[in-house]
Motif scaffolding. Sequence first.
Motif, short mmCIF file in Angstrom:
data_model
loop_
_atom_site.label_atom_id
_atom_site.label_comp_id
_atom_site.label_asym_id
_atom_site.label_seq_id
_atom_site.Cartn_x
_atom_site.Cartn_y
_atom_site.Cartn_z
N LYS A 8 0.83 -1.20 0.00
CA LYS A 8 0.00 0.00 0.00
C LYS A 8 0.87 1.26 0.00
N LEU A 9 0.33 2.31 -0.61
CA LEU A 9 0.99 3.61 -0.60
C LEU A 9 0.43 4.46 0.54
N ALA A 10 1.30 5.13 1.27
CA ALA A 10 0.85 6.05 2.32
C ALA A 10 0.14 7.23 1.67
N MET A 11 -1.07 7.55 2.15
CA MET A 11 -1.89 8.60 1.54
C MET A 11 -2.35 9.59 2.61
N PRO A 12 -1.77 10.79 2.66
CA PRO A 12 -2.27 11.82 3.58
C PRO A 12 -3.71 12.19 3.22
N THR A 13 -4.56 12.40 4.21
CA THR A 13 -5.96 12.73 3.97
C THR A 13 -6.44 13.77 4.98
N ARG A 14 -7.55 14.39 4.64
CA ARG A 14 -8.18 15.32 5.57
C ARG A 14 -9.26 14.61 6.38
N THR A 15 -9.97 13.70 5.75
CA THR A 15 -11.10 13.03 6.38
C THR A 15 -11.23 11.62 5.82
N TRP A 16 -12.01 10.77 6.50
CA TRP A 16 -12.08 9.35 6.13
C TRP A 16 -12.72 9.14 4.76
N THR A 17 -13.48 10.09 4.26
CA THR A 17 -14.12 9.92 2.95
C THR A 17 -13.19 10.22 1.78
N ASP A 18 -11.98 10.72 2.07
CA ASP A 18 -11.04 11.01 0.97
C ASP A 18 -10.60 9.74 0.25
N GLY A 73 -4.16 2.13 -1.00
CA GLY A 73 -3.67 3.23 -0.18
C GLY A 73 -3.88 2.99 1.30
N PHE A 74 -2.92 3.42 2.10
CA PHE A 74 -3.05 3.40 3.57
C PHE A 74 -3.30 4.83 4.02
#
Length: 414
Positions: free
Chosen positions: A22-32, A41-42
């Motif tokens: 998996k690729l590390a994926m920065p997000t703002r919220t769980w729906t991203d 993605g992680f």
Amino acid sequence: MASSAQYGSVPFKQQIDFFRSKLAMPTRTWTDLYAGEHDHGFMVAGASKMALVEDLQQSIARMIEGGLTIAQFRKDFDEIVARHGWDYKGGRNWRTRVIYETNLRQSYHAGREAQMADPELRARRPYGLYRHGGSSDPRPHHLAKDGWVIPLDDPFWDTWSPQNGWGCTCKKFAISARDVERMGLTVMEQAPDIPMVDKTIGVNGPSPREVTLPEGIDPGFEHRPGAGRVRSMSPPEIEQPLKSVPGRHFPDRGAVDALPDAQDFTGALLENGLAPEAYIDSFLKEFGATLDTPKVFKDAAGEPLAISDALFRHPGTGKLKVGKRDRARFLPMLARAIKEPDEIWVAGEFHGATDKPVLRRRYIASFMIEGEAQPGIAVFEWGRDGWAGVTTFQTDDEHIDAFRAGVRLYRRGQ
């Protein structure tokens, strides 16, 4: 709760491989990142810095590979939060349990799905058994499905393969006809219709979504864990196959006999002028796949091929494409060449653009088709960089022999 309490003390290779890739994926919220996107993605909801997400991913990987407990993850979590100064939402115990259990369970289920996709296992154990996790406060829809036995290729499993919600501990088992009889169960020929519901999720965050999912499944869990990986293993179409040129392939095949006599082609070729989806569906259905349901097919030489809609999507835009329409009508013939080849060859070829060697697998078959005076020849070429298909009604041996290079893995009748 220790992962070993439910999933065994030694995590298995498929689970580790799934999570590690998996690729590390920065997000703002769980729906991203939603549903099947988690196959690649992680993410941790609200973790918007790459270094923070990578540290959390490394910690979870260590938990999976070492069979470590949630107490050990919480120690890592506290250190990572302090190091990055992360101001997360929710209580520590709740947040760590969601991160720990969801990732361990979904990676476990993805590993099990990879095992159950094996054609040999499917032949021996063709049915899926749904088992409720035994929660003291069960979800009614999950409990109602306890003991359901449905063929593994039924579309039901595309959405109802566990985990089916936050904290869900339901499981899916591949079982045989003998298992069904021994346990006193009954096989459903197909799953009952499940009502679909529309929901708006993430309404209080920056990325709300409108989703449609089966009744009884939490949003984001309406997918079969790991199914997206099959699509990622399906290479895109390339415009032309790389024909073997003397001195440009390896190894040298040596002398070879003629192709076996042409097979009768059952069914019919397609008409011109159809929608792309119609042509693509005609190919996919030969393997039990659909535009929404990928399959892993094991060929006559015992090698797996990932069959999915990704074969027909543009690698840049993701749009469906079938190449030239006058060739698209022959897609059923290409599918049959993979399923019932006269020969399978594997060879190294030097790529013209980079002059680097690439591995090619070629499926070759000839068919007698109603209304055609000459046999139809189909060649399906498969490599990690792409695939290409050739169909012709020319019987020029030299033309066909250009594809018969390297090592012959299989010949019909031998």
